[in-house]
Design a protein around this motif. Structure first.
Motif, PDB file in Angstrom:
ATOM      1  N   ALA A   2       4.729  -5.736   0.075  1.00 55.47           N
ATOM      2  CA  ALA A   2       5.548  -6.116   1.213  1.00 55.47           C
ATOM      3  C   ALA A   2       4.925  -7.368   1.804  1.00 55.47           C
ATOM      4  O   ALA A   2       3.929  -7.884   1.288  1.00 55.47           O
ATOM      5  CB  ALA A   2       5.602  -4.997   2.232  1.00 55.47           C
ATOM      6  N   LEU A   3       5.478  -7.846   2.905  1.00 55.55           N
ATOM      7  CA  LEU A   3       4.895  -9.003   3.581  1.00 55.55           C
ATOM      8  C   LEU A   3       3.926  -8.522   4.642  1.00 55.55           C
ATOM      9  O   LEU A   3       4.249  -7.645   5.439  1.00 55.55           O
ATOM     10  CB  LEU A   3       5.992  -9.857   4.225  1.00 55.55           C
ATOM     11  CG  LEU A   3       6.921 -10.543   3.251  1.00 55.55           C
ATOM     12  CD1 LEU A   3       8.010 -11.283   4.000  1.00 55.55           C
ATOM     13  CD2 LEU A   3       6.146 -11.505   2.362  1.00 55.55           C
ATOM     14  N   ARG A   4       2.721  -9.071   4.629  1.00 61.90           N
ATOM     15  CA  ARG A   4       1.702  -8.734   5.622  1.00 61.90           C
ATOM     16  C   ARG A   4       1.672  -9.813   6.694  1.00 61.90           C
ATOM     17  O   ARG A   4       1.643 -11.003   6.398  1.00 61.90           O
ATOM     18  CB  ARG A   4       0.326  -8.622   4.981  1.00 61.90           C
ATOM     19  CG  ARG A   4      -0.793  -8.406   6.006  1.00 61.90           C
ATOM     20  CD  ARG A   4      -2.103  -8.115   5.353  1.00 61.90           C
ATOM     21  NE  ARG A   4      -2.025  -6.894   4.566  1.00 61.90           N
ATOM     22  CZ  ARG A   4      -2.052  -5.664   5.075  1.00 61.90           C
ATOM     23  NH1 ARG A   4      -2.153  -5.476   6.365  1.00 61.90           N
ATOM     24  NH2 ARG A   4      -1.973  -4.617   4.276  1.00 61.90           N
ATOM     25  N   LYS A  20      -0.928 -15.534   9.394  1.00 59.25           N
ATOM     26  CA  LYS A  20      -0.261 -15.820   8.128  1.00 59.25           C
ATOM     27  C   LYS A  20       0.716 -14.702   7.807  1.00 59.25           C
ATOM     28  O   LYS A  20       0.537 -13.570   8.250  1.00 59.25           O
ATOM     29  CB  LYS A  20      -1.273 -15.913   6.994  1.00 59.25           C
ATOM     30  CG  LYS A  20      -2.350 -16.939   7.178  1.00 59.25           C
ATOM     31  CD  LYS A  20      -3.304 -16.931   6.014  1.00 59.25           C
ATOM     32  CE  LYS A  20      -4.283 -15.786   6.169  1.00 59.25           C
ATOM     33  NZ  LYS A  20      -5.385 -15.793   5.220  1.00 59.25           N
ATOM     34  N   ILE A  21       1.707 -15.042   7.018  1.00 60.05           N
ATOM     35  CA  ILE A  21       2.592 -14.039   6.433  1.00 60.05           C
ATOM     36  C   ILE A  21       2.401 -14.151   4.926  1.00 60.05           C
ATOM     37  O   ILE A  21       2.689 -15.193   4.343  1.00 60.05           O
ATOM     38  CB  ILE A  21       4.057 -14.277   6.816  1.00 60.05           C
ATOM     39  CG1 ILE A  21       4.215 -14.194   8.328  1.00 60.05           C
ATOM     40  CG2 ILE A  21       4.958 -13.268   6.117  1.00 60.05           C
ATOM     41  CD1 ILE A  21       5.593 -14.526   8.815  1.00 60.05           C
ATOM     42  N   ILE A  22       1.849 -13.083   4.327  1.00 59.53           N
ATOM     43  CA  ILE A  22       1.491 -13.127   2.910  1.00 59.53           C
ATOM     44  C   ILE A  22       1.975 -11.866   2.198  1.00 59.53           C
ATOM     45  O   ILE A  22       2.043 -10.798   2.809  1.00 59.53           O
ATOM     46  CB  ILE A  22      -0.034 -13.265   2.734  1.00 59.53           C
ATOM     47  CG1 ILE A  22      -0.778 -12.143   3.465  1.00 59.53           C
ATOM     48  CG2 ILE A  22      -0.524 -14.619   3.197  1.00 59.53           C
ATOM     49  CD1 ILE A  22      -2.258 -12.087   3.221  1.00 59.53           C
ATOM     50  N   PRO A  23       2.308 -11.943   0.922  1.00 56.65           N
ATOM     51  CA  PRO A  23       2.617 -10.721   0.171  1.00 56.65           C
ATOM     52  C   PRO A  23       1.328  -9.923  -0.040  1.00 56.65           C
ATOM     53  O   PRO A  23       0.284 -10.506  -0.343  1.00 56.65           O
ATOM     54  CB  PRO A  23       3.193 -11.233  -1.149  1.00 56.65           C
ATOM     55  CG  PRO A  23       2.841 -12.665  -1.235  1.00 56.65           C
ATOM     56  CD  PRO A  23       2.481 -13.148   0.129  1.00 56.65           C
ATOM     57  N   ASP A  24       1.389  -8.619   0.150  1.00 58.86           N
ATOM     58  CA  ASP A  24       0.186  -7.803   0.036  1.00 58.86           C
ATOM     59  C   ASP A  24       0.573  -6.350  -0.201  1.00 58.86           C
ATOM     60  O   ASP A  24       1.728  -5.967  -0.057  1.00 58.86           O
ATOM     61  CB  ASP A  24      -0.649  -7.938   1.314  1.00 58.86           C
ATOM     62  CG  ASP A  24      -2.102  -7.542   1.132  1.00 58.86           C
ATOM     63  OD1 ASP A  24      -2.519  -7.244  -0.010  1.00 58.86           O
ATOM     64  OD2 ASP A  24      -2.837  -7.528   2.134  1.00 58.86           O
ATOM     65  N   GLU A  25      -0.425  -5.543  -0.502  1.00 56.28           N
ATOM     66  CA  GLU A  25      -0.252  -4.113  -0.689  1.00 56.28           C
ATOM     67  C   GLU A  25      -0.668  -3.379   0.578  1.00 56.28           C
ATOM     68  O   GLU A  25      -1.416  -3.901   1.399  1.00 56.28           O
ATOM     69  CB  GLU A  25      -1.083  -3.637  -1.871  1.00 56.28           C
ATOM     70  CG  GLU A  25      -0.621  -4.224  -3.182  1.00 56.28           C
ATOM     71  CD  GLU A  25      -1.397  -3.697  -4.368  1.00 56.28           C
ATOM     72  OE1 GLU A  25      -2.252  -2.808  -4.196  1.00 56.28           O
ATOM     73  OE2 GLU A  25      -1.131  -4.185  -5.480  1.00 56.28           O
ATOM     74  N   LEU A  26      -0.196  -2.158   0.702  1.00 57.78           N
ATOM     75  CA  LEU A  26      -0.506  -1.320   1.846  1.00 57.78           C
ATOM     76  C   LEU A  26      -1.996  -1.006   1.885  1.00 57.78           C
ATOM     77  O   LEU A  26      -2.596  -0.684   0.864  1.00 57.78           O
ATOM     78  CB  LEU A  26       0.305  -0.020   1.763  1.00 57.78           C
ATOM     79  CG  LEU A  26       0.146   0.960   2.907  1.00 57.78           C
ATOM     80  CD1 LEU A  26       0.680   0.361   4.195  1.00 57.78           C
ATOM     81  CD2 LEU A  26       0.877   2.256   2.581  1.00 57.78           C
ATOM     82  N   ARG A  27      -2.584  -1.113   3.070  1.00 57.25           N
ATOM     83  CA  ARG A  27      -3.987  -0.736   3.293  1.00 57.25           C
ATOM     84  C   ARG A  27      -4.019   0.489   4.207  1.00 57.25           C
ATOM     85  O   ARG A  27      -3.095   0.733   4.982  1.00 57.25           O
ATOM     86  CB  ARG A  27      -4.743  -1.878   3.971  1.00 57.25           C
ATOM     87  CG  ARG A  27      -4.781  -3.152   3.179  1.00 57.25           C
ATOM     88  CD  ARG A  27      -5.500  -4.229   3.969  1.00 57.25           C
ATOM     89  NE  ARG A  27      -5.268  -5.540   3.412  1.00 57.25           N
ATOM     90  CZ  ARG A  27      -5.454  -6.673   4.083  1.00 57.25           C
ATOM     91  NH1 ARG A  27      -5.871  -6.647   5.333  1.00 57.25           N
ATOM     92  NH2 ARG A  27      -5.209  -7.822   3.505  1.00 57.25           N
TER      93      ARG A  27
END
Length: 77
Positions: A2-4, A20-27
């Motif tokens: 999703a977008l972080r 920033k808005i970056i693509p990332d995985e859930l933490r």
């Protein structure tokens, strides 16, 4: 994926907040937001510095803007 929405604080005498808005995985401990069929992740640190109420807006002439009631954090064209 999703977008972080991610904030980074840097500096010594003067502090700078970079968002920033970056693509990332859930933490672990992320807040998950679904808005208009788009998923966003935000961690507690970022929420602390940008606030609870944030607005992601799009204008075809200027691009994306991330803001709250006090500040504009990022403009992506």
């Amino acid at each position: 994926m999703a977008l972080r929405i991610d904030a980074e604080l840097a500096g010594c005498c003067t502090w700078t907040l970079t968002v920033k808005i970056i693509p990332d995985e859930l933490r672990r401990n992320d807040t998950v937001i679904l808005k208009e069929n788009m998923w966003f992740y935000i961690d507690h640190f970022t929420k602390k510095y940008i606030g609870e109420e944030i607005v992601l807006d799009f204008d075809s002439s200027t691009g994306y803007t991330l803001s709250n009631t006090d500040n504009i954090f990022i403009c992506i064209t």
